[in-house]
Design a protein around this motif. Structure first.
Motif, short mmCIF file in Angstrom:
data_model
loop_
_atom_site.label_atom_id
_atom_site.label_comp_id
_atom_site.label_asym_id
_atom_site.label_seq_id
_atom_site.Cartn_x
_atom_site.Cartn_y
_atom_site.Cartn_z
N GLN A 108 28.78 49.33 49.82
CA GLN A 108 27.88 48.61 50.64
C GLN A 108 26.94 49.49 51.53
O GLN A 108 26.16 49.41 52.10
CB GLN A 108 29.02 47.27 51.50
N ALA A 109 27.62 50.39 51.93
CA ALA A 109 26.64 51.01 52.83
C ALA A 109 25.91 52.25 52.35
O ALA A 109 24.82 52.08 52.49
CB ALA A 109 27.88 52.76 53.43
N THR A 110 26.21 52.31 51.04
CA THR A 110 24.93 52.97 50.63
C THR A 110 24.11 51.50 50.18
O THR A 110 22.23 52.22 50.01
CB THR A 110 25.22 53.43 48.69
N HIS A 111 24.28 50.72 49.18
CA HIS A 111 23.39 49.95 49.23
C HIS A 111 22.54 49.60 50.74
O HIS A 111 20.88 50.00 50.53
CB HIS A 111 23.96 48.09 49.05
N MET A 112 23.39 49.84 51.83
CA MET A 112 22.55 49.30 53.19
C MET A 112 21.61 50.54 53.89
O MET A 112 20.29 50.48 54.13
CB MET A 112 23.90 49.09 54.31
N ARG A 113 22.12 51.98 53.26
CA ARG A 113 21.19 52.95 53.45
C ARG A 113 20.02 53.11 52.95
O ARG A 113 19.03 53.77 53.52
CB ARG A 113 22.15 54.42 53.32
N LYS A 114 20.33 52.42 51.62
CA LYS A 114 19.18 52.43 50.36
C LYS A 114 18.40 51.66 51.17
O LYS A 114 16.73 51.69 51.25
CB LYS A 114 19.80 52.83 49.32
N HIS A 115 18.83 50.60 51.10
CA HIS A 115 17.48 49.27 52.45
C HIS A 115 16.55 50.03 53.24
O HIS A 115 15.26 49.52 54.01
CB HIS A 115 18.41 48.02 52.60
N VAL A 116 17.39 50.64 54.21
CA VAL A 116 17.23 50.80 55.60
C VAL A 116 16.03 52.25 55.13
O VAL A 116 14.51 52.32 55.56
CB VAL A 116 17.67 51.14 56.69
N TRP A 117 16.36 52.91 54.36
CA TRP A 117 15.31 53.82 54.21
C TRP A 117 13.51 53.72 53.43
O TRP A 117 12.95 54.42 53.46
CB TRP A 117 15.62 55.10 53.30
N LYS A 118 14.40 52.50 52.52
CA LYS A 118 13.07 51.68 51.84
C LYS A 118 12.07 51.56 53.35
O LYS A 118 11.35 51.61 53.22
CB LYS A 118 13.84 51.04 50.63
N LEU A 119 13.00 50.44 53.90
CA LEU A 119 11.62 49.59 55.30
C LEU A 119 11.43 51.20 56.07
O LEU A 119 9.70 51.01 56.93
CB LEU A 119 12.62 48.84 55.66
N LEU A 120 11.97 51.99 56.53
CA LEU A 120 11.44 53.02 56.79
C LEU A 120 10.03 53.88 56.22
O LEU A 120 9.21 54.46 56.76
CB LEU A 120 12.70 53.90 57.61
N SER A 121 10.43 54.05 55.07
CA SER A 121 9.62 54.64 53.99
C SER A 121 8.02 54.03 54.14
O SER A 121 6.60 53.83 53.99
CB SER A 121 10.00 55.18 52.67
N ALA A 122 8.33 52.61 53.82
CA ALA A 122 7.28 51.65 54.08
C ALA A 122 6.33 51.36 55.68
O ALA A 122 5.25 50.98 54.98
CB ALA A 122 7.51 50.13 53.78
N GLN A 123 7.54 51.64 56.46
CA GLN A 123 6.65 51.60 57.70
C GLN A 123 6.47 53.58 58.28
O GLN A 123 5.48 52.84 60.00
CB GLN A 123 7.52 50.65 58.96
N ARG A 124 6.87 53.79 58.14
CA ARG A 124 6.31 55.77 58.73
C ARG A 124 4.81 56.12 59.07
O ARG A 124 5.35 56.04 60.16
CB ARG A 124 6.80 56.42 57.30
#
Length: 412
Positions: free
Chosen positions: A13-29
């Motif tokens: 679950q933590a890995t999925h959460m980390r990847k989702h947050v990183w995806k949002l960060l990449s999109a909003q960088r």
């Protein structure tokens, strides 16, 4: 590979959460401040370290909570986030489906009876499509009972056998009709026609419904028939053609072999009428490039002087007919030349005519030798035209009025 991912649901679950947050960060960088980027990146790295270090569920849960707080503080919220995510999932699913259709398995519907009895095309009773409309009552007699709607619906979705029955609600002449049925995916959804002031809708009609029913001419124009109130306008029993998947993957690794049932595009075929080009046909592969082919009066094909028979792979049924049995429609009867057909199979008019297939070309023939437009008439075609091979009949599921079921893997 992180072993903790396999051992702990919390880590997954933590890995999925980390990847989702990183995806949002990449999109909003490009929209975030350096401080926000640094804070979110640090939180992502901390949860990664907690997941990859010694397994400690409470430490992982703590970092998950910390990452959630940081993300809520620094990342910009998306309006209608749930809808955006659903649309994204849908687009990915469509892309995957298109990729499978293009490179692995493509759905295909058998339109004609040229491969019967191996694969069936659309047939009906009556079938004015294959009869002249003079007089208008020519053709088979529809001597069958129309079952109740619930039973007819079950029969259609299980066996592909459909019943259409329409009675005139008022006096009138056939005035108008849809040119073609509306479609849903590969299935015909509905088709309409008008008699007098009333419109009638036929659901899940067969191809060429109105032509088969004798309601339109070959030109597509409605006939001049006049119906009285209570008179039967349409009574038809139709058999849907087999729906199958075409294997588009195998021929990327090897060439087609003799006897396989292949789907190909009818383009760049010198001997074919232009009206037939640009379509997709399904036939059995009989001859390859540089081979010499002839069709004997014994209803067998000869390749380089060697006779194909029931011991030839993929031809067990095609040549399994009794020698004394005359050729029959929609029955295995080998292959006939022009002399036996009594019509112009111009590439094989008699048993003495031998044709050499050009290099990198194929010749194909239908299993329904009495009723198949194939290489006997229009010759070879380039091997680049091949789309794939018949792989699996996925509908209809059951047998149709004595016809064996074709449902399943391969061609039984």
């Amino acid at each position: 590979m992180n072993l903790n991912w396999f051992l702990s649901r919390t880590v997954r679950q933590a890995t999925h959460m980390r990847k989702h947050v990183w995806k949002l960060l990449s999109a909003q960088r490009d929209l975030l401040s350096p401080q926000a980027i640094e804070a979110v990146t640090a939180a992502v790295n901390r949860i990664r370290a907690a997941c990859e270090g010694p397994l400690n569920r409470k430490a992982v849960e703590s970092q998950m909570a910390s990452l959630e707080d940081v993300a809520n503080k620094w990342l910009k919220p998306y309006p209608q986030a749930a809808m955006r995510e659903n649309v994204e999932v849908l687009l990915v699913a469509i892309a995957v489906a298109m990729g499978i259709r293009t490179f692995i398995a493509q759905p295909f519907k058998i339109p004609t009876g040229s491969m019967q009895p191996t694969l069936y095309g659309v047939t009906s009773n009556p079938n004015f499509k294959d009869y002249p409309l003079t007089p208008v009552d020519a053709g088979p007699d529809p001597d069958f009972e129309v079952p109740p709607l619930w039973k007819a619906t079950l029969l259609y979705w299980f066996t592909g056998v459909g019943y259409d029955f329409k009675v005139a609600k008022a006096d009138g002449q056939l005035r108008a009709a849809d040119d073609a049925p509306q479609k849903f995916l590969l299935f015909n959804l509905k088709q309409r026609f008008q008699v007098g002031p009333e419109w009638y809708t036929v659901w899940f009609p067969p191809d060429n419904l109105l032509r088969r029913a004798g309601l339109v001419e070959r030109s597509g124009q409605p006939t001049s028939r006049v119906f009285k109130k209570g008179e039967t306008i349409l009574k038809m029993k139709s058999y849907s053609g087999d729906h199958l998947f075409v294997d588009r993957l195998t021929y990327n690794f090897r060439r087609p072999t003799r006897g396989e049932i292949i789907v190909f595009e009818t383009k760049d075929i010198a001997g074919m009428d232009i009206s037939q080009q640009g379509q997709f046909y399904i036939k059995r592969l009989v001859a390859l490039g540089d081979e010499k082919v002839r069709i004997g009066d014994d209803q067998h094909v000869y390749i380089n002087g060697r006779r194909l028979d029931s011991t030839t792979p993929h031809f067990e049924n095609v040549y399994g007919f009794p020698p004394s049995q005359p050729p029959m429609e929609s029955q295995y009867s080998g292959h006939l030349n022009g002399k036996a057909l009594g019509m112009g199979a111009r590439y094989f008019p008699d048993e003495n005519t031998e044709f050499t297939v050009p290099p990198n070309h194929y010749m194909v023939m239908g299993d329904n030798t009495l009723n198949s437009s194939d290489s006997r008439y229009w010759g070879p075609f380039p091997r680049e035209n091949v789309i794939g091979r018949s792989f699996m009949v996925y509908w209809p599921f059951g047998a149709q009025d004595g016809r064996r079921s074709r449902f399943g893997w391969g061609t039984r």
